[in-house]
Write an enzyme that holds these catalytic residues in place. Structure first.
Site, PDB file in Angstrom:
ATOM      1  N   LYS A  44       0.823  -1.216   0.000  1.00  7.69           N
ATOM      2  CA  LYS A  44       0.000   0.000   0.000  1.00  7.69           C
ATOM      3  C   LYS A  44       0.861   1.272   0.000  1.00  7.69           C
ATOM      4  O   LYS A  44       0.632   2.183  -0.809  1.00  7.69           O
ATOM      5  CB  LYS A  44      -0.901  -0.063   1.246  1.00  7.69           C
ATOM      6  CG  LYS A  44      -1.699   1.160   1.569  1.00  7.69           C
ATOM      7  CD  LYS A  44      -2.741   0.854   2.643  1.00  7.69           C
ATOM      8  CE  LYS A  44      -2.172   0.436   3.988  1.00  7.69           C
ATOM      9  NZ  LYS A  44      -1.534   1.489   4.769  1.00  7.69           N
ATOM     10  N   ARG A  56     -10.059   3.545   7.863  1.00 11.18           N
ATOM     11  CA  ARG A  56      -9.920   2.114   8.149  1.00 11.18           C
ATOM     12  C   ARG A  56     -11.207   1.556   8.740  1.00 11.18           C
ATOM     13  O   ARG A  56     -11.316   0.333   8.896  1.00 11.18           O
ATOM     14  CB  ARG A  56      -8.782   1.890   9.149  1.00 11.18           C
ATOM     15  CG  ARG A  56      -7.473   1.401   8.515  1.00 11.18           C
ATOM     16  CD  ARG A  56      -6.471   1.256   9.638  1.00 11.18           C
ATOM     17  NE  ARG A  56      -5.331   0.453   9.342  1.00 11.18           N
ATOM     18  CZ  ARG A  56      -4.172   0.889   8.858  1.00 11.18           C
ATOM     19  NH1 ARG A  56      -4.038   2.148   8.531  1.00 11.18           N
ATOM     20  NH2 ARG A  56      -3.153   0.077   8.691  1.00 11.18           N
ATOM     21  N   ARG A  77      10.054  -7.531   6.090  1.00 10.95           N
ATOM     22  CA  ARG A  77      10.208  -6.112   5.724  1.00 10.95           C
ATOM     23  C   ARG A  77      11.221  -5.399   6.623  1.00 10.95           C
ATOM     24  O   ARG A  77      11.162  -5.485   7.837  1.00 10.95           O
ATOM     25  CB  ARG A  77       8.844  -5.424   5.836  1.00 10.95           C
ATOM     26  CG  ARG A  77       8.880  -3.933   5.624  1.00 10.95           C
ATOM     27  CD  ARG A  77       7.528  -3.368   5.319  1.00 10.95           C
ATOM     28  NE  ARG A  77       6.497  -3.644   6.309  1.00 10.95           N
ATOM     29  CZ  ARG A  77       5.211  -3.326   6.143  1.00 10.95           C
ATOM     30  NH1 ARG A  77       4.821  -2.761   5.008  1.00 10.95           N
ATOM     31  NH2 ARG A  77       4.334  -3.578   7.081  1.00 10.95           N
ATOM     32  N   ARG A 128      10.034  -2.726  11.659  1.00  8.14           N
ATOM     33  CA  ARG A 128       8.964  -2.112  12.430  1.00  8.14           C
ATOM     34  C   ARG A 128       8.577  -3.041  13.580  1.00  8.14           C
ATOM     35  O   ARG A 128       8.554  -4.252  13.407  1.00  8.14           O
ATOM     36  CB  ARG A 128       7.737  -1.900  11.528  1.00  8.14           C
ATOM     37  CG  ARG A 128       7.781  -0.634  10.728  1.00  8.14           C
ATOM     38  CD  ARG A 128       6.727  -0.571   9.655  1.00  8.14           C
ATOM     39  NE  ARG A 128       5.371  -0.893  10.087  1.00  8.14           N
ATOM     40  CZ  ARG A 128       4.287  -0.620   9.360  1.00  8.14           C
ATOM     41  NH1 ARG A 128       4.407  -0.018   8.193  1.00  8.14           N
ATOM     42  NH2 ARG A 128       3.097  -0.952   9.782  1.00  8.14           N
ATOM     43  N   ARG A 145      -3.287  -7.509  13.002  1.00  7.10           N
ATOM     44  CA  ARG A 145      -3.573  -6.413  12.057  1.00  7.10           C
ATOM     45  C   ARG A 145      -4.349  -6.936  10.857  1.00  7.10           C
ATOM     46  O   ARG A 145      -5.276  -6.290  10.377  1.00  7.10           O
ATOM     47  CB  ARG A 145      -2.259  -5.749  11.606  1.00  7.10           C
ATOM     48  CG  ARG A 145      -1.646  -4.883  12.694  1.00  7.10           C
ATOM     49  CD  ARG A 145      -0.158  -4.651  12.480  1.00  7.10           C
ATOM     50  NE  ARG A 145       0.140  -3.983  11.238  1.00  7.10           N
ATOM     51  CZ  ARG A 145       1.187  -4.259  10.469  1.00  7.10           C
ATOM     52  NH1 ARG A 145       2.037  -5.215  10.803  1.00  7.10           N
ATOM     53  NH2 ARG A 145       1.394  -3.602   9.363  1.00  7.10           N
TER      54      ARG A 145
HETATM   55  P1  AMP Z   1       0.093   1.367   8.506  1.00  6.22           P
HETATM   56  O1  AMP Z   1       1.429   2.009   8.327  1.00  6.22           O
HETATM   57  O2  AMP Z   1      -0.956   1.947   7.582  1.00  6.22           O
HETATM   58  O3  AMP Z   1       0.174  -0.138   8.447  1.00  6.22           O
HETATM   59  O4  AMP Z   1      -0.394   1.735   9.986  1.00  6.22           O
HETATM   60  C1  AMP Z   1       0.346   1.330  11.134  1.00  6.22           C
HETATM   61  C2  AMP Z   1      -0.521   1.348  12.387  1.00  6.22           C
HETATM   62  O5  AMP Z   1      -0.995   2.685  12.631  1.00  6.22           O
HETATM   63  C3  AMP Z   1      -1.810   0.520  12.301  1.00  6.22           C
HETATM   64  O6  AMP Z   1      -1.582  -0.850  12.577  1.00  6.22           O
HETATM   65  C4  AMP Z   1      -2.652   1.197  13.396  1.00  6.22           C
HETATM   66  O7  AMP Z   1      -2.218   0.848  14.686  1.00  6.22           O
HETATM   67  C5  AMP Z   1      -2.311   2.662  13.183  1.00  6.22           C
HETATM   68  N1  AMP Z   1      -3.228   3.303  12.200  1.00  6.22           N
HETATM   69  C6  AMP Z   1      -2.899   3.764  10.953  1.00  6.22           C
HETATM   70  N2  AMP Z   1      -3.966   4.284  10.327  1.00  6.22           N
HETATM   71  C7  AMP Z   1      -4.998   4.152  11.191  1.00  6.22           C
HETATM   72  C8  AMP Z   1      -6.381   4.476  11.116  1.00  6.22           C
HETATM   73  N3  AMP Z   1      -6.920   5.040  10.001  1.00  6.22           N
HETATM   74  N4  AMP Z   1      -7.169   4.205  12.194  1.00  6.22           N
HETATM   75  C9  AMP Z   1      -6.641   3.644  13.310  1.00  6.22           C
HETATM   76  N5  AMP Z   1      -5.358   3.297  13.436  1.00  6.22           N
HETATM   77  C10 AMP Z   1      -4.531   3.539  12.397  1.00  6.22           C
END
Ligand code: AMP
Length: 214
Positions: free
Chosen positions: A13, A87, A126, A159, A170
């Site tokens: 993504k 989300r 990753r 990460r 997740r």
């Molecule tokens: P990502 O980099 O998009 O995988 O996001 C990493 C983490 O950030 C996710 O696993 C959530 O803990 C938090 N996060 C990111 N975007 C959101 C969102 N729109 N709503 C809630 N938590 C979020």
């Protein structure tokens, strides 16, 4: 043009969002990146956010919407690529309300699809460069030194949420929340599904075709 990318963890993504940003001169709004920055600032909020991310859980909607609201009101002239937001269905409804206030709307929703097993391998393999931010996968990429960046030779880091246990949390949270989210956008007739199993250029070519079709 405003685009929403909906995708499970480790589906590419962020990479596709970056490519879209460069090609169409969009503002790349990654809530994951925003939150990771907040989590580093040492504040009470930062510590709370860090714990939630590390546990593989979602930040609560109200806080998330507040953070995004401040950001989108500050972006005046560019279209936006939303990476990781919304989300939940509630976030999607609130996003439409916020955009309406500034005469914007979502034009396209791209849903990336990937098998859980493959996404797991992408997640636990990753690594990112601590200096230039380049992202690699220890299983799929040819790293000259497994601990160093091919580009600038700085340290590669993982990460905290890229472990098998956190990935499962997740991914399952994605499956649970994304269904209603996708249905919401399907009613508006703006959803397109793209397989994320191919290499990043092939996936991007397909996304470009969708966007160019209008
Ligand atoms: P990502 O980099 O998009 O995988 O996001 C990493 C983490 O950030 C996710 O696993 C959530 O803990 C938090 N996060 C990111 N975007 C959101 C969102 N729109 N709503 C809630 N938590 C979020």
């Amino acid at each position: 043009m405003n685009i929403v990318l909906i995708a499970p963890p480790a589906s590419g993504k962020g990479t596709q969002a970056q490519m879209l940003k460069d090609k169409y001169n969009l503002y790349h709004l990654s809530t994951g990146d925003l939150l990771r920055n907040i989590s580093k600032d040492g504040s009470e909020l930062g510590i709370k956010v860090k714990n939630i991310i590390d546990e593989g859980k979602l930040i609560d909607d109200d806080l998330m919407i507040e953070i995004v609201k401040e950001k989108i009101y500050s972006i005046k002239n560019n279209g936006i690529i939303f990476d990781g937001f919304p989300r939940t269905l509630n976030q999607a409804i609130k996003l439409d309300e916020m955009l309406k206030e500034i005469n914007k709307k979502i034009d396209n929703v791209i849903v990336l699809e990937i098998d859980k097993e493959i996404a797991l391998k992408r997640s636990i393999g990753r690594v990112a460069c601590s200096n230039c931010g380049n992202i690699y996968n220890i299983y799929f990429d040819d790293l000259k030194n497994p601990l160093k960046c091919n580009n600038c030779n700085n340290e590669l880091i993982k990460r905290n949420d890229d472990t098998e246990e956190k990935f499962n949390l997740r991914f399952d949270s994605y499956v649970k929340n994304s269904k209603k989210l996708i249905e919401y956008y399907e009613k508006k007739n703006i959803v397109n599904f793209v397989s994320s199993l191919n290499d990043k250029e092939t996936v991007f070519a397909e996304i470009k075709n969708i966007i160019n079709r209008g």
